[in-house]
Design a protein around this motif. Structure first.
Motif, PDB file in Angstrom:
ATOM      1  N   ARG A 860      -7.102  -3.849  -4.950  1.00  0.00           N
ATOM      2  CA  ARG A 860      -6.286  -3.817  -3.731  1.00  0.00           C
ATOM      3  C   ARG A 860      -5.839  -2.371  -3.481  1.00  0.00           C
ATOM      4  O   ARG A 860      -4.994  -1.840  -4.206  1.00  0.00           O
ATOM      5  CB  ARG A 860      -5.092  -4.746  -3.866  1.00  0.00           C
ATOM      6  N   LEU A 861      -6.447  -1.763  -2.493  1.00  0.00           N
ATOM      7  CA  LEU A 861      -6.173  -0.374  -2.146  1.00  0.00           C
ATOM      8  C   LEU A 861      -5.217  -0.287  -0.966  1.00  0.00           C
ATOM      9  O   LEU A 861      -5.151  -1.194  -0.124  1.00  0.00           O
ATOM     10  CB  LEU A 861      -7.473   0.357  -1.804  1.00  0.00           C
ATOM     11  N   ARG A 929     -10.584  -4.368   0.185  1.00  0.00           N
ATOM     12  CA  ARG A 929      -9.277  -4.222  -0.458  1.00  0.00           C
ATOM     13  C   ARG A 929      -8.303  -5.352  -0.113  1.00  0.00           C
ATOM     14  O   ARG A 929      -7.298  -5.537  -0.797  1.00  0.00           O
ATOM     15  CB  ARG A 929      -8.664  -2.887  -0.066  1.00  0.00           C
TER      16      ARG A 929
END
Length: 956
Positions: A860-861, A929
């Motif tokens: 998860r960006l 993401r």
């Protein structure tokens, strides 16, 4: 056949015929041993044991020694009869004995005293469990011919081995090639042996040349604890033996056909409300083999062609509406030729010569996120010529010799010269980022093995020693990509602000010739009738990695600067790393044991420990740094602003506008290089340990349980090492080393850990039903997320939104940070593969393969440059390490039904129907993401939607 190949073939045959008997061989064989006793169980020395290969009539003779042991260290793979004779005893004839590739078979014989000579015939069933320390499985010819194989490549069934999964080679030089991934890797660290000859790609790792399934007799995949004779791999070894002709002239003609009318819809087609894309695939060929001189010389030859006319669908997510829902052609052609001749020179000497050829063309880069102008065109051509000689000296010694020449030429041209635009979602257009490029390899191999048995005290030792030398004077190519410009956009829309502009200039040419030296000794020590200890030592030395990069301006600056003291920069201080060193301490000890719990060869405890070194394939180590000092290729222009590049009037810059001032100096046709190698590069290694139990239940069911642990160290990888941070880690406008762009540092401190438990099953009910499969629970973590055998920290194919910060660490000052470690992209906690084969009435055969894996991780960006370091790659709020989330599981069931119509005693026609992914599982994959999938089972290189294939095979 090309003239140059004819010359090489003639030379190899001449060398094989003239080579002295003292030369030593191929590992594409098996071994047979056992103990001969009388009715009381006492050892019988002096018994003549004759092994006769059923198809060819070739015989070999051994004599039992003082402890009653007979031993055939090396026999060609196939079906055998075994005869034991001793004056005063009845003759024992054993039939139905199958000897598998890279496997050891133990067959004990009991003779009865007889005043009158008599003969007793016994049929020997194949064991359901093996008394060996190696973890793996044999895939038989029967399984290759009767299980559903999508694409008809033998790697399909390598996924039957515990802990493995089926994958597609991600490298552009290997279009459509299937590979087996195991133990946390993606398939680059599997060593491929074809008839004992090396078939490993030394540029990218993994398999080099593909071989027609009709040419394959059987193969064995060993995933752990293999002996010292096997090396050049930190993962597994796949040993293939090709077919040999027999005393009967026989062969086959076959064809397999697909059409879009037999297919299900892809998810992309459903989402776009589009008609099914055109789809046509034909795969056809023939095979023929027979005697040249009965019982002496035989031949086998096969040809196959695959012609696929398919299209792919574009889904830009609204970035380019004119392309959304449109399909574009991606044709593929592949030709495979194999020819083999064998000669039984004498009862003691055997010669084989094998030629392999492959040529294919394909489109590279097709996916729903690729615009049609972002593809490349691939062309490959392979040749391999092998000669092997085996000489049995007495009854317990065998010398073998092998010589092989291989060549490989690859070209990937760009379909467009437009600038490359890439968006955060992974959608891209313009000249493909990996084109144009080319690869060339020329490889000569000499391999010698010597096997013998001896008794020390009262303990028998089966010994084997050998050497392997590979010379690759041509190993390199060119990679002059990015000259049309590469633009990184900040938003998923047309007209998005641009965050980075990079142009490359000059010509990228690399030449990385290597020499490979390997030596080993192996001792199988039979401590008693139940306990066997396997001890081995291997040494590998690779020559050619001593790159002199003192002329590289990046090294000149890193070796003299004192402002920055990050750990990976300290490696260069004081002039270190100017000339890299060949790694010369690659000693690989191995120790294992098997213990027969009851003495009935049905229940075993086994275990082992060892150190295994992989060949440091050049694409992961010195290929790009070599080009930095051998050519004038580099970054010609760079301008970056993580907040969006603007024109002088304050508007956001767009492609076509005048370029802003260059942020790095260039000129004179010599551009600042973009690559540098760290002196920490070393040979990747794996320390492996295992403990297991195998048992055969009621003669029909074999179960195996293994606990395994692997520690991968010295994994080479690349990362961007010139961020926009000062010595205190604060954001600044210029890069640390302002004379260069965002250069890549190739370093050798990657780590990964794999721990797992494998439960394997093999069942055989009479001659009707066969089952084989496994369940694996495993955990894999490390800092090289793309795989334990990869060179990428991240993989845009796995998670496309890494593309905007390709090769960058989430911490540009420390790719070994705590948050940099997490589950690898290959970390599916649960894997199941199961195959079933049933032979029914009326010559009907039913078979199927089930494959399942649990969800793979993704990161998860934040999707923006949160810390201002110049990389739009930071963890989202609340996320404390990479690959913290999970996507979706994968499941697929393939079925096959065939009916044989007999046209006479030796003729028949088989009608075949196969369905792949019969339940049309969607199988979301390649998550961004936010957890949104970018690809599904029906999209290119991501498995298949439901497909049906019809085929026919005529045998004679």
């Amino acid at each position: 056949m090309k003239l140059r190949n004819l010359r090489y073939l003639g030379a190899l045959v001449l060398i094989a015929l003239l080579m002295p008997a003292t030369l030593l061989a191929q590992s594409g064989t098996g071994s047979l041993r056992g103990r001969v006793t009388d009715e009381s169980g006492a050892a019988l020395p002096g018994v003549t044991v004759t092994a006769t290969q059923v198809g060819t009539g070739i015989t070999r003779v051994a004599v039992s020694e003082s402890d009653g042991i007979y031993h055939f260290p090396t026999l060609q793979v196939g079906d055998y009869s075994l005869k034991a004779e001793l004056s005063g005893f009845g003759t024992m004839q054993l039939t139905g004995l199958r000897l598998n590739v890279a496997s050891e078979r133990n067959v004990d014989i009991s003779l009865k005293a007889a005043a009158v000579q008599e003969q007793i015939t016994v049929t020997v069933d194949a064991p359901l469990v093996q008394d060996t320390t190696a973890i793996g499985t044999v895939v038989s010819r029967d399984e290759l011919e009767n299980l559903p194989l999508n694409g008809r490549q033998f790697a399909n069934l390598a996924s039957l081995a515990p802990g493995t999964s089926l994958s597609v080679n991600s490298d552009p030089t290997k279009p459509g090639q299937l590979t087996v991934a195991l133990n946390g890797g993606i398939g680059r660290n599997v060593n491929y042996l074809i008839d004992g000859g090396d078939n490993t790609d030394d540029t990218i790792g993994g398999a080099l040349q593909n071989f027609n399934l009709e040419a394959v007799s059987e193969f064995k995949i060993q995933t752990q604890q293999y002996k010292a004779e096997y090396g050049r791999s930190s993962g597994g070894v796949l040993t293939v033996v090709t077919k040999t002709g027999s005393n009967e002239l026989d062969g086959s003609v076959y064809g397999y056909f697909r059409d879009k009318s037999l297919n299900g819809e892809t998810t992309a087609e459903k989402n776009a409300n589009a008609d099914k894309s055109p789809y046509e695939r034909q795969q056809y060929g023939f095979a023929i083999g027979g005697p040249i001189v009965r019982d002496r010389a035989h031949f086998f030859a096969t040809y196959e062609k695959t012609d696929r006319k398919t299209e792919y669908l574009v889904d830009s997510g609204g970035i380019d509406p004119s392309l959304d829902g449109q399909s574009f052609s991606i044709p593929f052609e592949d030709e495979l030729v194999t020819a083999k001749a064998t000669l039984n020179i004498s009862p003691e000497q055997f010669l084989q010569v094998r030629y392999g050829y492959q040529k294919n063309s394909d489109k590279y880069g097709a996916s729903s996120l690729s615009a049609p102008d972002s593809l490349g065109t691939v062309g490959n051509e392979y040749d391999s010529i092998l000669a092997g000689h085996t000489w049995q000296v007495g009854s317990t010694k065998v010398n073998e010799a092998l010589i092989q020449y291989t060549s490989f030429d690859n070209v990937i041209s760009a379909d467009s010269n437009d600038p490359y635009l890439y968006y955060p979602s992974g959608y891209h257009s313009g000249q493909n980022i990996n084109t144009p490029q080319s690869t060339q390899q020329r490889k000569t191999q000499f391999k010698d093995d010597f096997s013998w048995s001896m008794v020390i005290g009262d303990k028998r030792h089966d010994m084997k020693a050998g050497i392997n030398y590979i010379d690759e004077p041509t190993l390199g190519g060119d990679f002059s990509t990015g000259t049309a410009g590469q633009f990184s956009l900040l938003e998923d829309r047309a007209g998005s602000p641009v965050g980075d502009i990079t142009y490359y200039g000059g010509f990228f040419g690399d030449s990385t010739p290597v020499e490979q030296y390997s030596f080993y000794v192996q001792d199988d020590w039979f401590v008693n009738d139940r306990l066997t200890v396997n001890a081995g030592l291997r040494y590998d030395y690779w020559k050619g990695f001593d790159l002199d990069q003192r002329s590289n301006p990046i090294w000149q600056e890193l070796s003299t600067q004192t402002e920055f003291n990050d750990y990976y920069l300290k490696d260069f201080q004081g002039g270190k790393g100017g000339v890299l060193e060949n790694d010369d301490n690659n000693w690989g000890p191995r120790i294992g044991f098997t213990y027969d719990l009851k003495g009935d060869a049905k229940s075993f405890i086994r275990g082992g420990w060892g150190i295994y070194y992989d060949f440091p394939y050049t694409n992961a180590t010195i290929l790009f740094p070599a080009a930095a000092v051998q050519s004038n290729y580099g970054v010609a222009y760079e301008y970056a602003d993580p907040n969006g590049i603007k024109n002088p009037d304050g508007s956001y810059w767009q492609p076509g506008d005048p370029l802003p001032p260059n942020q790095i100096p260039s000129g004179g046709g010599v551009f600042p290089p973009n690559e540098i190698a760290s002196p920490t590069l070393a040979t990747p290694k794996a320390t492996q340990a295992s403990l297991g139990y195998s048992t055969e239940i009621d003669g029909w069911l074999g179960l195996t349980l293994d606990l395994v642990s692997i520690r991968y160290r010295d994994i080479p990888y690349r990362f961007r090492a010139n961020p926009r941070l000062d010595a205190n880690g604060n954001a600044q406008a210029s890069r640390r080393f302002s004379n260069f762009g965002n250069f890549r540092l190739w370093i050798g401190d990657g780590e990964a850990n794999y721990d797992g438990a494998n439960l394997g099953v093999r069942a055989r009910l009479t001659n009707k039903l066969e089952l084989q499969g496994f369940y694996t629970y495993s955990e894999t973590d490390g800092n090289v997320l793309a795989g334990a055998d990869e060179f990428r920290l991240t993989d845009v194919g796995h998670q496309p939104d890494w593309r905007i910060a390709r090769d960058a660490s989430i911490d540009p000052l420390n790719p070994h940070c705590d948050a940099c470690f997490g589950p690898l992209n290959t970390d599916s906690r649960h894997k199941v593969t199961l195959s079933a084969l049933y032979r029914g009435a009326w010559d009907m055969t039913y078979s199927g393969v089930l494959r399942y894996r649990s969800a793979l991780p993704y990161t998860r960006l934040a999707g923006s440059d949160v810390d201002g370091d110049g990389f739009a790659q930071d963890l989202a709020a609340g996320v404390d390490h990479v690959n913290d989330a999970r996507g979706d599981s994968f499941s697929q069931v393939d079925l096959r039904l065939s009916k044989l119509f007999r046209l006479g005693e030796d003729y028949g026609i088989e009608i075949i129907g196969e369905v792949f992914n019969i339940f049309d599982s969607e199988n979301p994959s390649s998550f961004d993401r936010t957890g949104t999938p970018n690809a599904y089972a029906g999209d290119p290189l991501q498995g298949e939607q439901r497909l049906m294939q019809l085929g026919a095979r005529v045998t004679f």
